[in-house]
Motif scaffolding. Structure first.
Motif, short mmCIF file in Angstrom:
data_model
loop_
_atom_site.label_atom_id
_atom_site.label_comp_id
_atom_site.label_asym_id
_atom_site.label_seq_id
_atom_site.Cartn_x
_atom_site.Cartn_y
_atom_site.Cartn_z
N LEU A 113 1.57 7.11 -6.78
CA LEU A 113 0.59 8.16 -7.08
C LEU A 113 1.14 9.54 -6.74
N ARG A 114 1.86 9.63 -5.60
CA ARG A 114 2.43 10.92 -5.20
C ARG A 114 3.48 11.36 -6.22
N GLN A 115 4.31 10.44 -6.65
CA GLN A 115 5.36 10.78 -7.61
C GLN A 115 4.80 11.13 -8.98
N SER A 116 3.65 10.58 -9.30
CA SER A 116 3.04 10.85 -10.61
C SER A 116 2.45 12.25 -10.69
N ALA A 117 2.24 12.89 -9.54
CA ALA A 117 1.60 14.21 -9.52
C ALA A 117 2.40 15.24 -10.30
N ASN A 118 3.71 15.24 -10.14
CA ASN A 118 4.54 16.25 -10.81
C ASN A 118 4.47 16.13 -12.33
N ASN A 119 4.72 14.94 -12.83
CA ASN A 119 4.65 14.74 -14.27
C ASN A 119 3.22 14.89 -14.76
N GLY A 120 2.25 14.49 -13.93
CA GLY A 120 0.85 14.58 -14.33
C GLY A 120 0.41 16.00 -14.60
N ILE A 148 -4.51 15.33 3.43
CA ILE A 148 -5.87 15.63 3.86
C ILE A 148 -6.62 14.31 3.97
N LEU A 149 -7.08 14.00 5.18
CA LEU A 149 -7.76 12.72 5.44
C LEU A 149 -6.89 11.54 5.03
N GLY A 150 -5.59 11.68 5.24
CA GLY A 150 -4.66 10.60 4.93
C GLY A 150 -4.23 10.53 3.49
N ILE A 151 -4.78 11.38 2.63
CA ILE A 151 -4.40 11.38 1.21
C ILE A 151 -3.37 12.49 0.98
N PRO A 152 -2.19 12.15 0.46
CA PRO A 152 -1.16 13.17 0.23
C PRO A 152 -1.68 14.33 -0.63
N THR A 153 -1.28 15.55 -0.28
CA THR A 153 -1.73 16.74 -0.99
C THR A 153 -1.45 16.70 -2.49
N PRO A 154 -0.26 16.25 -2.94
CA PRO A 154 -0.01 16.21 -4.39
C PRO A 154 -1.04 15.37 -5.15
N HIS A 211 4.78 26.07 7.36
CA HIS A 211 3.63 25.14 7.30
C HIS A 211 2.97 25.17 5.92
N VAL A 212 2.76 26.36 5.37
CA VAL A 212 2.11 26.49 4.07
C VAL A 212 2.94 25.80 2.98
N LEU A 213 4.24 26.05 2.99
CA LEU A 213 5.11 25.48 1.96
C LEU A 213 5.20 23.96 2.09
N SER A 214 5.40 23.48 3.32
CA SER A 214 5.56 22.04 3.51
C SER A 214 4.28 21.27 3.20
N SER A 215 3.12 21.88 3.49
CA SER A 215 1.85 21.18 3.28
C SER A 215 1.56 20.99 1.79
N PHE A 239 0.83 -1.21 0.00
CA PHE A 239 0.00 0.00 0.00
C PHE A 239 0.86 1.26 0.00
N ASP A 240 1.92 1.25 0.81
CA ASP A 240 2.79 2.43 0.88
C ASP A 240 3.43 2.73 -0.46
N ASN A 241 3.79 1.68 -1.19
CA ASN A 241 4.42 1.90 -2.49
C ASN A 241 3.42 2.42 -3.51
N ILE A 242 2.18 1.95 -3.44
CA ILE A 242 1.14 2.44 -4.36
C ILE A 242 0.91 3.94 -4.13
N ILE A 243 0.83 4.33 -2.86
CA ILE A 243 0.67 5.75 -2.54
C ILE A 243 1.87 6.54 -3.03
#
Length: 309
Positions: free
Chosen positions: A36-43, A158-164, A148-152, A29-33
């Motif tokens: 998805l997180r890594q795909s955000a930038n290219n996405g 949010i609700l366990g789902i990474p912001t990216p 806090h703003v930059l790191s978030s 599960f951690d790897n799947i997340i």
């Protein structure tokens, strides 16, 4: 769903299945997340690239746009400007840099490849000038609010789902609606299919192209801000080569490189294919040199399949 999208989706499922069998670590599960997180930038970059390619253009400067807008934000934060203002300025800067590409293509009548190749080099040079060729770190200093703003932005959740991942999902929904449910979306497809016919039908070609190039710059800067948040510093080489992954994702998703045909959903599938491929090859310890060869072959297959279609 078009056949090209079905083909991309089947390819993604096969790739996931093969890697899941080869490596148990891949299906955690951690790897799947993480994928998805890594795909955000290219996405995000690929979404902007999709808009440009649909009009029959291309944007080679997205990596340099990313680096320059992030460098501007970093310099502002180092000088004491709060993170929210610096982030806003970076997004506006990226949009402006993209619009400059659009002006060169429409008003300057340059080929998109040439115009964005010029700005790729120019934006990169300006980035090195502003940063003196060095990474810019210690961005928010003792300002806890800015920290806090930059790191978030890149490391929060949010609700366990990474912001990216949330940002990518929101961008996808907005662009899907824009392309398939609005007049602007129909104009984008019309310009890419037959610009002369679109002009006769009353479509403002210049305005449409300016808008998509500006949006490409916006998404490149947004992707850069997520990277800035994760890394904690702005490097002048940030974004180098990102245009290739973005173009590959668009091609893999079934969007015609000659414009006029394609779906944002297909681009999302293409982004996931590249993210899964990168992650899987790293997990099974494939050398980075071989990874470049494999990615090159994937791009070749995507382009050949586009020509066949």
């Amino acid at each position: 769903m078009k056949k090209s999208n079905w083909g991309s989706l089947i390819a993604l499922l096969l790739l996931v299945g093969i890697l899941a069998v080869i490596s148990p670590d891949f299906r955690s599960f951690d790897n799947i997340i993480s994928v998805l997180r890594q795909s955000a930038n290219n996405g995000l970059i690929a979404f902007g690239m999709t808009l440009v390619i649909l009009t029959g253009g291309i944007d080679l400067s997205v990596g340099s746009t990313l680096a320059l807008s992030v460098t501007i934000a970093a310099q502002l934060m180092v000088s004491g400007i709060t993170a929210p203002i610096a982030i806003l300025v970076a997004l506006l800067s990226g949009t402006l840099l993209g619009a400059i590409n659009g002006i060169m293509v429409t008003k300057g009548r340059l080929q998109p490849f040439i115009a964005t190749l010029i700005t790729l080099t120019a934006y990169s040079g300006i980035t090195f000038i502003l940063s003196n060729g060095k990474p810019i770190s210690n961005l928010t200093k003792d300002d806890m609010f800015s920290t806090h703003v930059l790191s978030s932005l890149g490391r929060g959740s949010i609700l366990g789902i990474p912001t990216p991942i949330i940002i990518l999902a929101v961008a996808f929904i907005c662009l899907y609606f824009l392309l398939h449910r609005t007049v602007f979306g129909r104009r984008v497809y019309a310009v890419g299919s037959n610009a002369k016919a679109a002009a006769i039908a009353g479509v403002n070609i210049t305005k449409t192209k300016l808008t998509v190039y500006a949006m490409s710059g916006f998404f490149a800067s947004l992707s850069g801000l997520i990277l800035l948040s994760r890394l904690g510093s702005a490097q002048p080489t940030l974004g180098s080569g990102y245009e290739l992954d973005a173009i590959a994702a668009v091609a893999l998703g079934g969007t015609s490189l000659s414009g006029g045909r394609g779906k944002i959903f297909g681009t999302l599938i293409g982004v996931l294919i590249i993210a899964v491929l990168n992650n899987g090859l790293n997990i099974i310890n494939v050398s980075s040199y071989y990874q470049d060869v494999i990615k090159g072959l994937v791009i070749l297959i995507a382009v050949l399949s586009d020509k066949q279609r």
